[in-house]
Design a protein around this motif. Structure first.
Motif, mmCIF file in Angstrom:
data_model
loop_
_atom_site.group_PDB
_atom_site.id
_atom_site.type_symbol
_atom_site.label_atom_id
_atom_site.label_comp_id
_atom_site.label_asym_id
_atom_site.label_seq_id
_atom_site.Cartn_x
_atom_site.Cartn_y
_atom_site.Cartn_z
ATOM 1 N N PHE A 244 0.887 -1.167 0.000
ATOM 2 C CA PHE A 244 0.000 0.000 0.000
ATOM 3 C C PHE A 244 0.917 1.206 0.000
ATOM 4 N N TYR A 245 0.858 2.011 -1.047
ATOM 5 C CA TYR A 245 1.831 3.083 -1.243
ATOM 6 C C TYR A 245 1.714 4.193 -0.178
ATOM 7 N N PRO A 246 2.796 4.984 -0.002
ATOM 8 C CA PRO A 246 2.824 5.972 1.092
ATOM 9 C C PRO A 246 1.902 7.163 0.849
ATOM 10 N N SER A 247 1.444 7.748 1.934
ATOM 11 C CA SER A 247 0.687 9.003 1.868
ATOM 12 C C SER A 247 1.657 10.177 1.880
ATOM 13 N N ILE A 248 1.164 11.325 1.429
ATOM 14 C CA ILE A 248 1.997 12.530 1.439
ATOM 15 C C ILE A 248 1.702 13.348 2.691
ATOM 16 N N GLY A 249 0.442 13.355 3.108
ATOM 17 C CA GLY A 249 0.049 14.100 4.303
ATOM 18 C C GLY A 249 -1.146 13.414 4.945
ATOM 19 N N SER A 250 -1.606 13.966 6.045
ATOM 20 C CA SER A 250 -2.700 13.330 6.780
ATOM 21 C C SER A 250 -3.943 13.152 5.907
ATOM 22 N N PHE A 251 -4.211 14.134 5.072
ATOM 23 C CA PHE A 251 -5.385 14.026 4.197
ATOM 24 C C PHE A 251 -4.987 14.076 2.721
ATOM 25 N N VAL A 252 -3.750 13.761 2.424
ATOM 26 C CA VAL A 252 -3.308 13.673 1.026
ATOM 27 C C VAL A 252 -2.627 12.311 0.887
ATOM 28 N N GLY A 253 -3.345 11.379 0.317
ATOM 29 C CA GLY A 253 -2.906 9.986 0.328
ATOM 30 C C GLY A 253 -2.146 9.550 -0.913
ATOM 31 N N SER A 254 -1.942 8.233 -1.008
ATOM 32 C CA SER A 254 -1.211 7.696 -2.161
ATOM 33 C C SER A 254 -2.049 7.750 -3.433
ATOM 34 N N ASP A 255 -3.370 7.994 -3.308
ATOM 35 C CA ASP A 255 -4.165 8.205 -4.527
ATOM 36 C C ASP A 255 -3.709 9.491 -5.218
ATOM 37 N N ILE A 256 -3.330 10.487 -4.414
ATOM 38 C CA ILE A 256 -2.841 11.752 -4.999
ATOM 39 C C ILE A 256 -1.398 11.569 -5.496
ATOM 40 N N LEU A 257 -0.616 10.813 -4.733
ATOM 41 C CA LEU A 257 0.751 10.480 -5.184
ATOM 42 C C LEU A 257 0.672 9.830 -6.578
ATOM 43 N N ALA A 258 -0.266 8.909 -6.720
ATOM 44 C CA ALA A 258 -0.459 8.227 -8.015
ATOM 45 C C ALA A 258 -0.962 9.214 -9.068
ATOM 46 N N GLY A 259 -1.813 10.151 -8.630
ATOM 47 C CA GLY A 259 -2.323 11.163 -9.566
ATOM 48 C C GLY A 259 -1.191 12.029 -10.106
ATOM 49 N N ILE A 260 -0.215 12.318 -9.265
ATOM 50 C CA ILE A 260 0.940 13.122 -9.713
ATOM 51 C C ILE A 260 1.728 12.316 -10.740
ATOM 52 N N ALA A 261 1.929 11.017 -10.449
ATOM 53 C CA ALA A 261 2.635 10.163 -11.423
ATOM 54 C C ALA A 261 1.894 10.171 -12.752
#
Ligand code: FES
Length: 495
Positions: A244-261
């Motif tokens: 399960f990929y890492p989160s960036i912040g408390s309310f910014v998860g790996s779904d957003i990390l993936a969105g950046i990719a």
């Protein structure tokens, strides 16, 4: 066989139809449009076969190839029911959230599974790592919805002691989806990548949601979480530990990390914003030199929460409103009687109310009434309008503050990408007209399920891509900005 079952995934609709029934007849009743009248020339009625089969003639195949589609696709207007089949309708893409966007990759042997663990919907795709093609898809509602549709309710249930049940539900649901994928395509899976918001990661792992429930909302262990597949009790073999990929912040998860990719912001020179209108209304802004991100309180209203007749983008929701009739015409998902309104319909309503001067720039209903009726059933109250203002102000203020963190203005943003569940239904012009996103319309475009695209990219990249993004991004607490309140109040006005 005289009759066949047609399943519309993930609407959960199942129809029994006679042998040889045209798919056009089946889908017409669900609001699917056939712009070229069923001549097979526009490609707008395309459907994807998820299970079963629909026969295809040689001219039909030719049209599919011409549209650049693979042979899992059909044109509904040229298809007939000849056996049981499960289909995904492209015009319902915003609901389905599965995705077959192309991306750059370095081929490798084996197979992988990418899972988007959404608060509402779970999507898993089995991917051939030599070609990046999707071999099978499974989608389902997140079974945790029985503990509440939104994150706040889930956090509350966790605090009330239901955390372990929520962990079981999510782990078992994803395990079941993966087993179904493997039943469709029995291959050796090398790796499984999961992405989702921080609450989904913690509940999957079995960690308390308590840090997300109170100020300062600090989560200490945001990193990737890995498990040997046996520890999860899943009845499939996976070579590497499930990650399960890492989160960036408390309310910014790996779904957003993936969105950046998926959007490639971290490698582009142009200043790009990614706005995800999912649960938290997360925003990322930056370029290859550095990025900032934040979560806003914008999400719930666009998912129907806090709006008296609000609902998710499912059958019966007003998804779009246009003014081609007086005073307006409503499009309802599934072509049914409207039961409520979803986020995209809400944005349209606000833009049209302003245009027709039914509400003033402060959001006040100009007639002095307490509500405005969209039809004989669905109304929007003064409170709903004010809820929309709070949500759109949160988003607009968030983008303004992130821009200031990078010492630019919002006018200097080159491109804005809208991701999220109902993105495909949104009229960008109305987002701009309501002041929800302050930018020229031509700078804004929609990209669908960026979390799933990014999760598939992680299948190829390993942790390297995520690490690269994490080193370039900084999480910003919007409310800590001393100008936040002033900007927020200012953005509540309609332009
Ligand atoms: S309606 Fe145009 S291709 Fe089917």
């Amino acid at each position: 066989m005289d009759q066949h079952i047609i399943r519309l995934s993930p609407l959960g609709k199942e129809l029994t139809v006679n042998h040889n029934t045209p798919m056009m007849d089946v889908l017409h009743g669900f609001g699917i449009e056939f712009p070229c009248g069923g001549k097979g020339t526009c490609g707008k009625c395309k459907i994807k076969i998820l299970a079963g089969h629909l026969e295809m003639t040689a001219p039909h195949r030719e049209k599919i190839l011409k549209l650049g589609l693979d042979d899992s696709w059909r044109l509904a207007c040229l298809s007939r029911a000849t056996e049981d089949v499960t289909i995904q309708v492209a015009q319902f893409e915003a609901l389905i959230l599965a995705d077959d966007t192309k991306f750059d990759f370095i081929p490798q042997n084996g197979y992988g599974i990418a899972v988007d663990v959404g608060t509402t919907t779970l999507v898993a795709q089995l991917v051939d790592l030599t070609t990046a093609s999707v071999l099978a898809v499974e989608t389902m509602l997140n079974p945790q919805v029985k503990y509440g549709a939104d994150l706040i309710s889930r956090i509350q249930k966790d605090l009330e002691g239901h955390g372990a049940q929520m962990t079981d539900l999510i782990q078992n649901a994803i395990g079941g989806m993966l087993e179904k994928l493997m039943a469709q395509q029995p291959v050796n899976v090398k790796r499984v990548v999961l992405v989702g918001n921080t609450a989904m990661q913690r509940t999957f792992v079995g960690l308390s949601l308590n840090p997300l429930s109170c100020y300062p909302f600090q989560v200490a262990d945001l990193g990737a979480k890995t498990f040997p597949v046996n520890d999860l009790g899943w009845k499939i073999d996976v070579e590497e530990p499930v990650c399960f990929y890492p989160s960036i912040g408390s309310f910014v998860g790996s779904d957003i990390l993936a969105g950046i990719a998926a959007t490639g912001i971290h490698r582009h020179e142009k200043m790009t914003a990614l706005i995800d209108l999912g649960t938290n209304g997360e925003i990322v802004l930056g370029n290859r030199h550095g990025m900032v991100c934040a979560s806003t309180a914008a999400g719930p209203a666009f998912e129907g929460a806090n709006i008296s007749m609000g609902m998710r983008a499912v059958t019966g929701a007003i998804s779009s409103i246009t003014t081609d009739q007086t005073p307006w015409s409503l499009q309802v998902i599934g072509n049914e009687k409207a039961r409520g309104i979803c986020g995209s319909g809400l944005i349209d309503a606000m833009a049209i109310f302003r245009e027709q001067e039914l509400i003033g720039s402060f959001g006040d209903i100009t007639t002095g009434e307490e509500s405005i009726s969209l039809d004989e059933v669905v109304v929007l109250t003064q409170k709903d309008i004010n809820e929309f203002q709070l949500a759109k102000a949160a988003l607009a203020a968030g983008l303004t503050i992130l821009a200031s963190e990078l010492s630019i203005t919002t006018a200097e943003i080159d491109e804005i990408v809208i991701a999220g569940a109902f993105g495909n239904y949104i009229h960008i012009g109305n987002m701009v007209a309501t002041g929800m996103v302050e930018a020229q319309e031509e700078k804004i475009h929609k990209m669908g399920n960026t979390a799933l695209i990014g999760a598939k990219m992680f299948l190829f990249s390993g942790p390297g891509l995520a690490d690269e993004i994490c080193t370039k991004i900084r999480h910003v607490n919007l409310e800590a900005n001393r100008d936040f309140q002033d900007i927020y109040v200012d953005k509540m006005l309609f332009p």
